[in-house]
Enzyme design. Structure first.
Site, PDB file in Angstrom:
ATOM      1  N   CYS A 175       0.839  -1.212   0.000  1.00  0.00           N
ATOM      2  CA  CYS A 175       0.000   0.000   0.000  1.00  0.00           C
ATOM      3  C   CYS A 175       0.865   1.250   0.000  1.00  0.00           C
ATOM      4  O   CYS A 175       0.567   2.226  -0.709  1.00  0.00           O
ATOM      5  CB  CYS A 175      -0.929   0.012   1.216  1.00  0.00           C
ATOM      6  SG  CYS A 175      -2.038  -1.398   1.274  1.00  0.00           S
ATOM      7  N   ASP A 196     -19.420  12.925 -16.369  1.00  0.00           N
ATOM      8  CA  ASP A 196     -20.861  12.678 -16.335  1.00  0.00           C
ATOM      9  C   ASP A 196     -21.256  11.804 -15.136  1.00  0.00           C
ATOM     10  O   ASP A 196     -22.400  11.393 -15.020  1.00  0.00           O
ATOM     11  CB  ASP A 196     -21.310  12.004 -17.649  1.00  0.00           C
ATOM     12  CG  ASP A 196     -20.526  10.720 -17.950  1.00  0.00           C
ATOM     13  OD1 ASP A 196     -19.684  10.315 -17.096  1.00  0.00           O
ATOM     14  OD2 ASP A 196     -20.741  10.119 -19.014  1.00  0.00           O
TER      15      ASP A 196
HETATM   16  C1  BEZ Z   1       0.551  -4.667   1.893  1.00  0.00           C
HETATM   17  O1  BEZ Z   1       0.191  -3.575   1.489  1.00  0.00           O
HETATM   18  O2  BEZ Z   1       1.740  -5.004   1.851  1.00  0.00           O
HETATM   19  C2  BEZ Z   1      -0.462  -5.638   2.473  1.00  0.00           C
HETATM   20  C3  BEZ Z   1      -1.704  -5.200   2.852  1.00  0.00           C
HETATM   21  C4  BEZ Z   1      -2.610  -6.081   3.396  1.00  0.00           C
HETATM   22  C5  BEZ Z   1      -2.289  -7.408   3.548  1.00  0.00           C
HETATM   23  C6  BEZ Z   1      -1.046  -7.843   3.144  1.00  0.00           C
HETATM   24  C7  BEZ Z   1      -0.130  -6.962   2.600  1.00  0.00           C
END
Ligand code: BEZ
Length: 273
Positions: free
Chosen positions: A98, A189
């Protein structure tokens, strides 16, 4: 899963198999329905999310909502204005994939701006967690200054459920499902133009997102389609709806028809208009 778009909120029966889509869903709904299904929290939940209790399809009007973000409370449509928009979820804060994804999205912000696209992230973590995590994202990318886009805090998982973003495989330390890597492109839209759904362990390719946006914006305006692996500036296909008699008028840069064994003349290319 059925569509609920045409039902009134009052008609939605949370015990029907149709609505009880996943364990995650029923847990979140039952959380909202602790007063025997008649509580104000459930009414509020269905008032806001009832009309779209499924993942939106291409061509659907993307539903409006209110949410808390790192830039304060927003009304999604007001925030979007007349722009294109990307709403994308991630499983949780302080996780490596993330961090890399939000960092890449932040790095690409000048490219998104060039295309007139606003972007907004989302996870079920709190605003306080988002704010504490942002320095990690910026440090990872080497960017200075504030985070260039807001991140929604969907702590009650209302949007995650409403938009079909929960991943039943991944739960947080309280056993609650986390959001997967969903991404929606929304047009001016307010219609959904494109979506992807990736699992938690596989990060998305934001260069690909930009590539698709280029295709979406071009094909929205011109009678062309874009072939496999197309990139901005490369030749396009002439839309199959264009009669041969109109080719010269619509594509003065020239048309090439590829001869194929079927003898049909559908494979027509033209320089990017
Ligand atoms: C990650 O972003 O590395 C991750 C997020 C949730 C579960 C496992 C990995």
């Amino acid at each position: 899963m059925g569509s609920f778009a045409s039902r009134s909120c009052a008609e939605i029966n949370v015990t029907t198999p149709e609505v009880k889509v996943t364990e995650n869903f029923s847990r979140v709904v039952s959380h909202s329905a602790q007063n025997g299904g008649k509580g104000s929290s459930q009414r509020k939940f269905f008032k806001q999310y009832g009309p779209f209790l499924r993942m939106p399809n291409i061509g659907d009007i993307f539903p409006n909502f209110r949410a808390m973000t790192t830039e304060g409370e927003i009304d999604f449509y007001d925030w979007l204005g007349n722009s294109w928009g990307i709403l994308f979820s991630h499983p949780g804060d302080f996780t490596p994939v993330c961090t890399s994804e939000l960092g890449r999205a932040a790095q690409l912000m000048p490219e998104f701006r060039k295309r007139g696209i606003k972007i907004i992230g989302l996870s079920c973590s709190s605003v306080r967690d988002h704010e504490a995590w942002i320095p990690d994202i910026l440090t990872y990318t080497g960017l200075q200054g504030p985070m260039p886009f807001p991140i929604i805090s969907d702590e009650k998982r209302e949007l995650a459920v409403g938009l079909g973003m929960l991943d039943p495989e991944f739960k947080d330390d309280k056993g609650m499902p986390m959001t997967c890597r969903a991404l929606f492109v929304i047009g001016p839209d307010k219609k959904m133009k494109m979506s992807i759904l990736y699992p938690a362990l596989s990060g998305r390719n934001f260069s690909e997102i930009l590539r698709v946006v280029d295709s979406l914006q071009l094909t929205d305006l011109k009678k062309v389609s874009t072939p496999v692996d197309w990139k901005y500036g490369e030749d396009c296909m002439i839309d199959v709806s264009v009669p041969r008699a109109y080719e010269d008028q619509l594509f003065p840069q020239g048309v090439t028809v590829k001869t194929l064994p079927s003898g049909k003349d559908y494979f027509r290319t033209t320089p990017m208009p």
